[in-house]
Design a protein around this motif. Structure first.
Motif, short mmCIF file in Angstrom:
data_model
loop_
_atom_site.label_atom_id
_atom_site.label_comp_id
_atom_site.label_asym_id
_atom_site.label_seq_id
_atom_site.Cartn_x
_atom_site.Cartn_y
_atom_site.Cartn_z
N UNK A 150 0.73 -1.25 -0.09
CA UNK A 150 0.13 -0.17 0.06
C UNK A 150 0.82 1.33 0.06
N UNK A 151 2.16 1.32 0.20
CA UNK A 151 2.96 2.15 0.45
C UNK A 151 4.35 2.03 -0.50
N UNK A 152 4.73 2.95 -1.27
CA UNK A 152 5.98 2.76 -1.85
C UNK A 152 6.91 3.86 -1.72
N UNK A 184 -3.73 -0.75 -5.64
CA UNK A 184 -3.56 -0.97 -4.36
C UNK A 184 -2.66 0.00 -3.68
N UNK A 185 -1.82 0.72 -4.36
CA UNK A 185 -0.93 1.80 -3.71
C UNK A 185 -1.48 2.98 -3.38
N UNK A 186 -1.49 3.37 -2.10
CA UNK A 186 -2.17 4.63 -1.78
C UNK A 186 -1.28 5.80 -1.38
N UNK A 187 -0.07 5.32 -1.25
CA UNK A 187 0.94 6.24 -0.92
C UNK A 187 2.38 6.10 -1.67
N UNK A 188 2.75 6.98 -2.42
CA UNK A 188 4.05 7.40 -3.05
C UNK A 188 5.04 8.27 -2.25
N UNK A 189 5.91 8.05 -1.49
CA UNK A 189 6.75 8.82 -0.86
C UNK A 189 8.05 9.12 -1.56
N UNK A 190 8.72 10.22 -1.78
CA UNK A 190 9.80 10.54 -2.51
C UNK A 190 10.68 11.43 -1.56
N UNK A 191 12.03 10.97 -1.46
CA UNK A 191 12.80 11.68 -0.53
C UNK A 191 14.13 11.74 -1.10
N UNK A 192 15.36 12.37 -0.41
CA UNK A 192 16.88 12.37 -0.67
C UNK A 192 17.12 13.44 -1.83
N UNK A 193 15.89 13.92 -2.78
CA UNK A 193 16.19 15.01 -3.58
C UNK A 193 14.78 15.58 -3.93
N UNK A 194 14.60 16.95 -4.46
CA UNK A 194 13.35 17.48 -4.91
C UNK A 194 12.94 16.61 -5.76
N UNK A 195 11.61 16.16 -5.77
CA UNK A 195 11.06 15.60 -6.94
C UNK A 195 10.70 16.53 -8.04
N UNK A 196 11.16 16.33 -9.18
CA UNK A 196 10.85 17.21 -10.09
C UNK A 196 9.44 17.14 -10.64
N UNK A 197 8.62 18.32 -10.59
CA UNK A 197 7.07 18.42 -11.06
C UNK A 197 6.69 17.38 -12.14
N UNK A 198 7.48 17.65 -13.19
CA UNK A 198 7.08 16.65 -14.16
C UNK A 198 6.95 15.17 -13.67
N UNK A 199 8.06 14.66 -12.82
CA UNK A 199 8.14 13.32 -12.63
C UNK A 199 6.86 13.22 -11.54
N UNK A 200 6.61 14.15 -10.63
CA UNK A 200 5.52 14.06 -9.74
C UNK A 200 4.21 13.69 -10.57
#
Length: 502
Positions: free
Chosen positions: A246-248, A271-287
């Protein structure tokens, strides 16, 4: 004394936190390495007790530093050994198994480690004179009875030293105390994190701040931590689509590789309800691409650092604020001038975060004076806060390009380049220029299905013409098969600058 609903004292140290979770859920899987090993809380606790007893028998003293060198296959054994070191009163020093001998030696010498423990699948690492080396199997085979309880460990005692990625210089050891690591830990069984998941999936390396966050999540979340012995997009995508995931958690480079590989095609990601990105800014186009690939998921960008954790900002992807990195959670946020005085909303300055029980550099007073102040941590980034309290990053201090009379944000240029349909990855740096001082240079990796034939400097400058000002447009272009990155997924921009000189 605060007590939990189970009648036990609220956990204030890592050994207490593990004991609390074991009392609640002894048979629940806490950590799983896919098709390699699983670890229940009861096994985790028993293993940590045995490791603590073995280390004590070998002479570990309170406060002794112990290097931990483990690879991705050994996440379960790493978790046991880490908690065993802390239970014995020692200080854990997580280190990647991919470090060069010189890097490993620097860390062990700098923290004055007395011992190193390595995983079963990791060759015995070279160690400085006087540092003893044990294998995880050797400690587990010791046969010592479980210790009757943890050593006298206090919340203010040092718990771990985590070395920074070294993207701006030699890695520094960031020291965290038990109180820092347990800050915000749940004290009620109904307050466990990630309760919507059976498992949370990640592919972070041991020895990184993101990896340590996943270890703490395993102690505080209802969901089990799931990782894999070696990351490939196809293997990761299979686990993404598996029931119960449920979380990635990802870093931007993993997200880009996963999206561009086609491995998610025809897979059920609902089934995935949360995608969390860390370590570096997530580019808006990738988000935006993640939001399309995971239509049922909330896309969250986390902004923190090894020095500032657990303070962070979180940003739920919002097309109306694509460049924002969020508002503070678990601490305070400030943008300040060079003297550390707060600046009004909308003014650009140094970004600071503040958390309870702050961290510090180990044995580095000069760096502490430059980075830490009254619980505040200078993040090394330039940014601004809008009237609604959202943080926007301009750039890393050392990455701002001064070209002629202008200052160029590499973050802004990179975000614009990520919008090009043929661009998979990009990093922007400043390179020497005889007139302007510095010029904007872009290193680009093409999407695999597209190839690089259409990626020329005139094409990219034309694409960016209505997105960026003239002084922001790249003057040089370098096409690469991959960007140089460290274990945490951050681009090594110093190496890139050197490539433009070749």
């Amino acid at each position: 004394m605060t007590t939990t609903p189970t009648g036990t004292p609220a956990p204030r140290t890592l050994p207490e936190l593990l004991d609390w979770r074991t009392g609640l859920h002894p048979d629940l899987v806490a950590v799983e390495v896919h098709q390699v090993a699983t670890l229940t809380f009861a096994e985790w606790s028993a293993g940590a007790r045995a490791v603590a007893a073995a280390l004590r028998h070998r002479g570990l003293r309170h406060g002794d530093r112990v290097g931990l060198v483990f690879g991705a296959r050994d996440w379960t054994r790493y978790a046991v050994t880490y908690c065993g070191v802390l239970r014995a009163g020692g200080v854990a020093v997580p280190l990647s198994d991919r470090l060069a001998a010189g890097q490993l030696g620097h860390a062990l010498t700098h923290c004055a480690a007395t011992a190193v423990v390595h995983g079963d699948d990791t060759p015995a690492p070279p160690a400085p004179p006087g540092v003893v080396v044990f294998s995880d199997a050797e400690l587990r085979a010791d046969g010592r009875p479980d210790d009757p309880g943890p050593a006298t460990v206090h919340p203010g005692d040092l718990a771990q030293i985590l070395y920074t990625s070294g993207t701006t210089g030699r890695p520094k050891g960031v020291a965290a105390r038990h109180a820092n690591l347990t800050a915000g830990a749940p004290q009620h069984p109904r307050r466990l994190a990630l309760a919507h998941s059976q498992r949370f999936l990640h592919a972070f390396a041991i020895g990184t701040n993101a990896g340590q966050t996943m270890l703490l999540n395993a102690l505080t979340a209802k969901a089990a931590a799931l990782t894999l012995p070696r990351f490939t997009p196809v293997r990761f995508a299979r686990l993404v689509a598996a029931p119960g995931t449920g979380t990635v958690f990802v870093v931007p480079s993993i997200a880009i590789e996963l999206l561009d590989s086609g491995a998610l095609r025809d897979r059920d990601t609902s089934g995935v309800q949360l995608i969390g990105s860390t370590a570096a800014p997530l580019p808006p186009a990738v988000a935006a691409r993640l939001a399309t690939a995971f239509p049922q998921a909330t896309i969250v960008n986390y902004y923190t650092s090894t020095e500032a954790a657990p303070a962070q900002t979180t940003m739920i992807y919002d097309p109306a604020r694509p460049d924002a990195v969020g508002r503070p959670v678990g601490g305070q946020l400030m943008v300040a001038d060079a003297e550390g005085h707060p600046l009004p909303a909308g003014t650009t300055g140094d970004v600071w975060l503040r958390a309870p029980h702050p961290r510090a550099y180990y044995r580095d007073d000069a760096a502490n004076r430059a980075t830490f102040r009254d619980g505040w941590v200078r993040m090394g980034d330039v940014g601004r806060i809008d009237a609604d309290g959202y943080l926007y990053l301009t750039d890393r201090h050392q990455d701002v390009i001064k070209t002629g009379a202008f200052k160029v944000s590499t973050v802004e240029v990179e975000a614009a380049l990520h919008e090009h349909p043929l661009v998979a990855e990009v990093a922007v740096v400043g390179v020497p220029h005889p007139v302007l001082g510095s010029a904007v240079a872009a290193a680009v990796v093409a999407r695999p299905q597209a190839g690089a034939a259409g990626l020329t400097l005139p094409v990219l400058r034309g694409f960016l013409a209505d997105r960026l000002a003239d002084h922001q447009l790249p003057a040089r272009l370098l096409l690469l098969d991959r960007l140089p990155r460290n274990e945490g997924g951050k681009v090594l921009k110093r190496q890139l600058t050197a490539l433009f000189d070749n």
